[in-house]
Design an enzyme around this catalytic site. Sequence first.
Site, PDB file in Angstrom:
ATOM      1  N   ASP A  34       0.830  -1.210   0.000  1.00 14.04           N
ATOM      2  CA  ASP A  34       0.000   0.000   0.000  1.00 14.04           C
ATOM      3  C   ASP A  34       0.867   1.264   0.000  1.00 14.04           C
ATOM      4  OD1 ASP A  34       0.805  -0.214   2.608  1.00 14.04           O
ATOM      5  OD2 ASP A  34      -1.188  -0.017   3.496  1.00 14.04           O
ATOM      6  N   SER A  35       2.192   1.090  -0.088  1.00 12.77           N
ATOM      7  CA  SER A  35       3.081   2.216  -0.435  1.00 12.77           C
ATOM      8  C   SER A  35       2.673   2.760  -1.804  1.00 12.77           C
ATOM      9  CB  SER A  35       4.550   1.768  -0.452  1.00 12.77           C
ATOM     10  OG  SER A  35       4.705   0.644  -1.306  1.00 12.77           O
ATOM     11  N   ASP A  73      -1.112  -6.084  -0.059  1.00 16.95           N
ATOM     12  CA  ASP A  73      -1.424  -5.446   1.217  1.00 16.95           C
ATOM     13  C   ASP A  73      -2.922  -5.230   1.354  1.00 16.95           C
ATOM     14  OD1 ASP A  73       0.733  -5.016   2.897  1.00 16.95           O
ATOM     15  OD2 ASP A  73       1.334  -3.152   1.907  1.00 16.95           O
ATOM     16  N   LYS A 103      -1.158  -9.354   3.030  1.00 17.23           N
ATOM     17  CA  LYS A 103      -0.361  -8.909   4.187  1.00 17.23           C
ATOM     18  C   LYS A 103      -1.194  -7.932   4.988  1.00 17.23           C
ATOM     19  CE  LYS A 103       3.353  -5.960   3.739  1.00 17.23           C
ATOM     20  NZ  LYS A 103       2.917  -4.730   4.469  1.00 17.23           N
ATOM     21  N   GLU A 105      -1.003  -5.469   8.849  1.00 17.73           N
ATOM     22  CA  GLU A 105      -0.077  -4.887   9.821  1.00 17.73           C
ATOM     23  C   GLU A 105      -0.537  -5.154  11.259  1.00 17.73           C
ATOM     24  OE1 GLU A 105       0.452  -0.718   8.967  1.00 17.73           O
ATOM     25  OE2 GLU A 105       1.125  -1.109   6.912  1.00 17.73           O
ATOM     26  N   GLU A 173       9.878  -3.938   9.763  1.00 17.95           N
ATOM     27  CA  GLU A 173      10.219  -2.639   9.170  1.00 17.95           C
ATOM     28  C   GLU A 173      10.800  -1.704  10.230  1.00 17.95           C
ATOM     29  OE1 GLU A 173       7.173  -0.874   6.737  1.00 17.95           O
ATOM     30  OE2 GLU A 173       8.314   0.967   6.451  1.00 17.95           O
TER      31      GLU A 173
HETATM   32  O1  KIV Z   1       3.551  -1.030   1.432  1.00 20.59           O
HETATM   33  C1  KIV Z   1       4.711  -1.458   1.303  1.00 20.59           C
HETATM   34  O2  KIV Z   1       5.400  -1.211   0.317  1.00 20.59           O
HETATM   35  C2  KIV Z   1       5.249  -2.263   2.400  1.00 20.59           C
HETATM   36  C3  KIV Z   1       6.726  -2.466   2.424  1.00 20.59           C
HETATM   37  C4  KIV Z   1       7.379  -1.239   2.928  1.00 20.59           C
HETATM   38  C5  KIV Z   1       7.106  -3.648   3.221  1.00 20.59           C
HETATM   39  O3  KIV Z   1       4.525  -2.683   3.259  1.00 20.59           O
END
Ligand code: KIV
Length: 261
Positions: A34-35, A73, A103, A105, A173
């Site tokens: 989600d970056s 994510d 994924k 968090e 992270e």
């Molecule tokens: O969203 C993302 O790119 C991430 C990475 C920083 C692990 O969660």
Amino acid sequence: MKERGERITVLTCHDVLFARILEEAGVDMILVGDSLGQVALGYDSTLPVTLDDMIHHAKAVGRGAPATFTVVDLPFLSYQVSAEDALRSAGRVLKETGAEAVKLEGGDAAAVATVARLVAAGIPVMGHLGLTPQSVHALGGYRVQGRGTGAATRMLDEARALEEAGAFAVVLELVPGPLAERISGGLTIPTIGIGAGPGCDGQVLVLADALGLNPGFTPRFLHRFADLHGEALRGARDFVAQVRDGAYPGRAHTFESEGPA
Ligand code: KIV
């Protein structure tokens, strides 16, 4: 791979062209992170990213890298309200994108219960501890986590709880190197580090950062493996200059009235 002592390579990706490149490069896992919010959509955090945004980009990645194990994510508020909500969100990701896993968090009791619920439904889940960007405001900014005995012990316990809940891997992270190494040694599932030192079982970077597309972002942990910003800027400036001075397009780029297309 962890059992064989092979380091796991993970890069983020949000579009089909880079997905093709990552598959050709032989990366072990793609993370549709989600970056996306910062590197492709121009937000200043991951918080505005929606589940529809993630699915849209994950589909493109799937078309470009159909043979690469891909994790997507779950974005902010697509899994925190309830485990049932999480199951619906994760189910949509797997059904609509073809990705293999999701994924999420956090490592508190609610996050661990959610991981267990998804795993029980047959959905592979990767955890994410340390700096969890969806909690950036609660954490007071993007800073190293797990410093001090209490915080370190808590992270170790959370990592173990995620493993017991059935997570297949956990991202660490912005975690001090010695703590990341201790967590990695204490788990049978692999740890994937970003800003967590060499003691993790694998490494992940945000692709735009790793390839130098984001020159203003200079955290200590980052190594730039290419300078795509410089190369793209050079190419775009060349285009502007050559069109303006008439060098492009030339005869070689121009169709005749008759002849091959
Ligand atoms: O969203 C993302 O790119 C991430 C990475 C920083 C692990 O969660």
